[in-house]
Design a protein around this motif. Structure first.
Motif, PDB file in Angstrom:
ATOM      1  N   TYR A  35      17.228 105.800 -38.511  1.00  0.00           N
ATOM      2  CA  TYR A  35      16.872 104.930 -39.624  1.00  0.00           C
ATOM      3  C   TYR A  35      15.353 104.846 -39.792  1.00  0.00           C
ATOM      4  O   TYR A  35      14.839 104.973 -40.905  1.00  0.00           O
ATOM      5  CB  TYR A  35      17.461 103.534 -39.414  1.00  0.00           C
ATOM      6  CG  TYR A  35      17.029 102.553 -40.480  1.00  0.00           C
ATOM      7  CD1 TYR A  35      17.640 102.558 -41.730  1.00  0.00           C
ATOM      8  CD2 TYR A  35      16.000 101.649 -40.252  1.00  0.00           C
ATOM      9  CE1 TYR A  35      17.239 101.684 -42.719  1.00  0.00           C
ATOM     10  CE2 TYR A  35      15.594 100.765 -41.236  1.00  0.00           C
ATOM     11  CZ  TYR A  35      16.215 100.789 -42.469  1.00  0.00           C
ATOM     12  OH  TYR A  35      15.803  99.933 -43.456  1.00  0.00           O
ATOM     13  N   ASN A  36      14.638 104.640 -38.693  1.00  0.00           N
ATOM     14  CA  ASN A  36      13.175 104.537 -38.770  1.00  0.00           C
ATOM     15  C   ASN A  36      12.549 105.831 -39.272  1.00  0.00           C
ATOM     16  O   ASN A  36      11.630 105.801 -40.097  1.00  0.00           O
ATOM     17  CB  ASN A  36      12.588 104.151 -37.411  1.00  0.00           C
ATOM     18  CG  ASN A  36      12.832 102.696 -37.083  1.00  0.00           C
ATOM     19  OD1 ASN A  36      13.007 101.859 -37.965  1.00  0.00           O
ATOM     20  ND2 ASN A  36      12.878 102.386 -35.805  1.00  0.00           N
ATOM     21  N   LYS A  37      13.030 106.967 -38.797  1.00  0.00           N
ATOM     22  CA  LYS A  37      12.507 108.259 -39.264  1.00  0.00           C
ATOM     23  C   LYS A  37      12.795 108.455 -40.746  1.00  0.00           C
ATOM     24  O   LYS A  37      11.938 108.907 -41.510  1.00  0.00           O
ATOM     25  CB  LYS A  37      13.128 109.413 -38.471  1.00  0.00           C
ATOM     26  CG  LYS A  37      12.479 109.653 -37.150  1.00  0.00           C
ATOM     27  CD  LYS A  37      11.106 110.205 -37.372  1.00  0.00           C
ATOM     28  CE  LYS A  37      10.602 110.897 -36.155  1.00  0.00           C
ATOM     29  NZ  LYS A  37       9.193 111.198 -36.264  1.00  0.00           N
ATOM     30  N   MET A  38      14.022 108.125 -41.160  1.00  0.00           N
ATOM     31  CA  MET A  38      14.390 108.294 -42.560  1.00  0.00           C
ATOM     32  C   MET A  38      13.531 107.394 -43.447  1.00  0.00           C
ATOM     33  O   MET A  38      12.996 107.833 -44.464  1.00  0.00           O
ATOM     34  CB  MET A  38      15.874 107.989 -42.768  1.00  0.00           C
ATOM     35  CG  MET A  38      16.349 108.302 -44.184  1.00  0.00           C
ATOM     36  SD  MET A  38      18.108 108.061 -44.419  1.00  0.00           S
ATOM     37  CE  MET A  38      18.184 106.291 -44.498  1.00  0.00           C
ATOM     38  N   MET A  39      13.368 106.138 -43.054  1.00  0.00           N
ATOM     39  CA  MET A  39      12.587 105.206 -43.870  1.00  0.00           C
ATOM     40  C   MET A  39      11.114 105.576 -43.897  1.00  0.00           C
ATOM     41  O   MET A  39      10.440 105.365 -44.903  1.00  0.00           O
ATOM     42  CB  MET A  39      12.779 103.775 -43.375  1.00  0.00           C
ATOM     43  CG  MET A  39      14.182 103.239 -43.632  1.00  0.00           C
ATOM     44  SD  MET A  39      14.796 103.481 -45.318  1.00  0.00           S
ATOM     45  CE  MET A  39      13.678 102.485 -46.267  1.00  0.00           C
ATOM     46  N   GLU A  40      10.619 106.153 -42.823  1.00  0.00           N
ATOM     47  CA  GLU A  40       9.231 106.630 -42.794  1.00  0.00           C
ATOM     48  C   GLU A  40       9.011 107.650 -43.915  1.00  0.00           C
ATOM     49  O   GLU A  40       8.023 107.590 -44.643  1.00  0.00           O
ATOM     50  CB  GLU A  40       8.971 107.272 -41.430  1.00  0.00           C
ATOM     51  CG  GLU A  40       7.552 107.582 -41.101  1.00  0.00           C
ATOM     52  CD  GLU A  40       7.471 108.157 -39.682  1.00  0.00           C
ATOM     53  OE1 GLU A  40       7.211 109.373 -39.557  1.00  0.00           O
ATOM     54  OE2 GLU A  40       7.672 107.389 -38.723  1.00  0.00           O
ATOM     55  N   GLY A  41       9.942 108.556 -44.072  1.00  0.00           N
ATOM     56  CA  GLY A  41       9.855 109.550 -45.144  1.00  0.00           C
ATOM     57  C   GLY A  41       9.993 108.928 -46.521  1.00  0.00           C
ATOM     58  O   GLY A  41       9.298 109.309 -47.465  1.00  0.00           O
ATOM     59  N   VAL A  42      10.875 107.951 -46.643  1.00  0.00           N
ATOM     60  CA  VAL A  42      11.058 107.260 -47.922  1.00  0.00           C
ATOM     61  C   VAL A  42       9.778 106.519 -48.297  1.00  0.00           C
ATOM     62  O   VAL A  42       9.329 106.576 -49.447  1.00  0.00           O
ATOM     63  CB  VAL A  42      12.266 106.290 -47.858  1.00  0.00           C
ATOM     64  CG1 VAL A  42      12.303 105.367 -49.058  1.00  0.00           C
ATOM     65  CG2 VAL A  42      13.570 107.075 -47.748  1.00  0.00           C
ATOM     66  N   TYR A  43       9.159 105.845 -47.329  1.00  0.00           N
ATOM     67  CA  TYR A  43       7.923 105.113 -47.612  1.00  0.00           C
ATOM     68  C   TYR A  43       6.799 106.070 -48.009  1.00  0.00           C
ATOM     69  O   TYR A  43       5.968 105.730 -48.856  1.00  0.00           O
ATOM     70  CB  TYR A  43       7.504 104.245 -46.432  1.00  0.00           C
ATOM     71  CG  TYR A  43       8.435 103.081 -46.184  1.00  0.00           C
ATOM     72  CD1 TYR A  43       8.910 102.308 -47.242  1.00  0.00           C
ATOM     73  CD2 TYR A  43       8.850 102.754 -44.906  1.00  0.00           C
ATOM     74  CE1 TYR A  43       9.770 101.245 -47.029  1.00  0.00           C
ATOM     75  CE2 TYR A  43       9.717 101.685 -44.686  1.00  0.00           C
ATOM     76  CZ  TYR A  43      10.172 100.941 -45.746  1.00  0.00           C
ATOM     77  OH  TYR A  43      11.023  99.886 -45.535  1.00  0.00           O
ATOM     78  N   ASN A  44       6.775 107.257 -47.443  1.00  0.00           N
ATOM     79  CA  ASN A  44       5.765 108.252 -47.835  1.00  0.00           C
ATOM     80  C   ASN A  44       5.937 108.639 -49.296  1.00  0.00           C
ATOM     81  O   ASN A  44       4.955 108.791 -50.026  1.00  0.00           O
ATOM     82  CB  ASN A  44       5.834 109.491 -46.942  1.00  0.00           C
ATOM     83  CG  ASN A  44       5.319 109.227 -45.539  1.00  0.00           C
ATOM     84  OD1 ASN A  44       4.567 108.286 -45.312  1.00  0.00           O
ATOM     85  ND2 ASN A  44       5.737 110.046 -44.599  1.00  0.00           N
ATOM     86  N   ILE A  45       7.173 108.802 -49.719  1.00  0.00           N
ATOM     87  CA  ILE A  45       7.443 109.138 -51.123  1.00  0.00           C
ATOM     88  C   ILE A  45       7.004 107.985 -52.018  1.00  0.00           C
ATOM     89  O   ILE A  45       6.379 108.187 -53.062  1.00  0.00           O
ATOM     90  CB  ILE A  45       8.940 109.466 -51.329  1.00  0.00           C
ATOM     91  CG1 ILE A  45       9.275 110.788 -50.632  1.00  0.00           C
ATOM     92  CG2 ILE A  45       9.289 109.528 -52.820  1.00  0.00           C
ATOM     93  CD1 ILE A  45      10.758 111.085 -50.510  1.00  0.00           C
ATOM     94  N   GLU A  46       7.308 106.755 -51.594  1.00  0.00           N
ATOM     95  CA  GLU A  46       6.937 105.587 -52.385  1.00  0.00           C
ATOM     96  C   GLU A  46       5.425 105.456 -52.495  1.00  0.00           C
ATOM     97  O   GLU A  46       4.904 105.096 -53.551  1.00  0.00           O
ATOM     98  CB  GLU A  46       7.552 104.330 -51.780  1.00  0.00           C
ATOM     99  CG  GLU A  46       9.051 104.302 -51.927  1.00  0.00           C
ATOM    100  CD  GLU A  46       9.723 103.229 -51.103  1.00  0.00           C
ATOM    101  OE1 GLU A  46       9.049 102.547 -50.319  1.00  0.00           O
ATOM    102  OE2 GLU A  46      10.933 103.079 -51.254  1.00  0.00           O
ATOM    103  N   GLU A  47       4.707 105.766 -51.401  1.00  0.00           N
ATOM    104  CA  GLU A  47       3.239 105.729 -51.443  1.00  0.00           C
ATOM    105  C   GLU A  47       2.715 106.751 -52.445  1.00  0.00           C
ATOM    106  O   GLU A  47       1.746 106.495 -53.156  1.00  0.00           O
ATOM    107  CB  GLU A  47       2.664 106.005 -50.055  1.00  0.00           C
ATOM    108  CG  GLU A  47       2.798 104.841 -49.109  1.00  0.00           C
ATOM    109  CD  GLU A  47       2.299 105.163 -47.705  1.00  0.00           C
ATOM    110  OE1 GLU A  47       1.568 106.158 -47.531  1.00  0.00           O
ATOM    111  OE2 GLU A  47       2.666 104.416 -46.784  1.00  0.00           O
ATOM    112  N   GLN A  48       3.363 107.881 -52.497  1.00  0.00           N
ATOM    113  CA  GLN A  48       2.969 108.945 -53.430  1.00  0.00           C
ATOM    114  C   GLN A  48       3.033 108.453 -54.881  1.00  0.00           C
ATOM    115  O   GLN A  48       2.202 108.796 -55.699  1.00  0.00           O
ATOM    116  CB  GLN A  48       3.900 110.145 -53.232  1.00  0.00           C
ATOM    117  CG  GLN A  48       3.721 111.276 -54.201  1.00  0.00           C
ATOM    118  CD  GLN A  48       4.782 112.366 -53.985  1.00  0.00           C
ATOM    119  OE1 GLN A  48       5.428 112.442 -52.953  1.00  0.00           O
ATOM    120  NE2 GLN A  48       4.963 113.194 -54.976  1.00  0.00           N
TER     121      GLN A  48
END
Length: 162
Positions: A35-48
């Motif tokens: 979950y933490n790894k997946m959300m880390e990637g999602v947050y990177n997309i959101e930052e973009q």
């Protein structure tokens, strides 16, 4: 924690601290790591895209509202998203500042304003969601369709128990 060492680490914990060990750790630790790894990637997309997860959730709820004009009341939004009224107010203010939503007079309740997604809000939501869903798809790619169905059904079964 290294995923390749996970089982050894869990067993080491069992040996060193049996009073705080529980077999469920063999399920929960990998679950939280994933979950933490997946959300880390999602947050990177959101930052973009310059939009938070909460803001994206609100925009997506407006699009999926079933209403042709993409309008919901703040109350309906926070009920759908399990936000507090204070939290939804903050998110709506940020979205309004970014020109992703507009507030409309509510003809049925003069005390509140309705929320409508703007064309730019719809555009950013669709772009961000597309990338988030592609990323999430990659996260679950190692699973067969049958395994994904089993995983989904197990999660639903657990959610019904809470």
């Amino acid at each position: 924690m290294n995923i390749n060492e996970l089982e050894k680490d869990i067993l080491r914990h069992k040996e060193r601290s049996p009073e705080t060990y529980n077999d469920i750790a063999q399920v929960t630790v990998p679950f939280y790591m994933f979950y933490n790894k997946m959300m880390e990637g999602v947050y990177n997309i959101e930052e973009q895209y310059g939009i938070s997860n909460s803001e994206l959730d609100v925009l997506a709820s407006l699009i999926m509202s079933g209403n042709d004009e993409y309008i919901l009341s703040p109350t309906k939004l926070y009920e759908r998203l399990l936000f507090t009224s204070g939290a939804i107010t903050k998110v709506l203010k940020k979205l309004e500042e970014k020109k992703y939503i507009t507030r409309l007079n509510n003809e049925y309740d003069k005390r509140s304003k309705l929320v409508q997604i703007t064309p730019s809000g719809k555009e950013i939501c669709q772009k961000t969601l597309k990338d988030v869903l592609l990323y999430e798809e990659q996260c679950f790619d190692p699973l067969s369709q049958e395994e994904k169905d089993i995983f989904k059904n197990l999660l639903i079964k657990m959610m019904k128990n809470l």
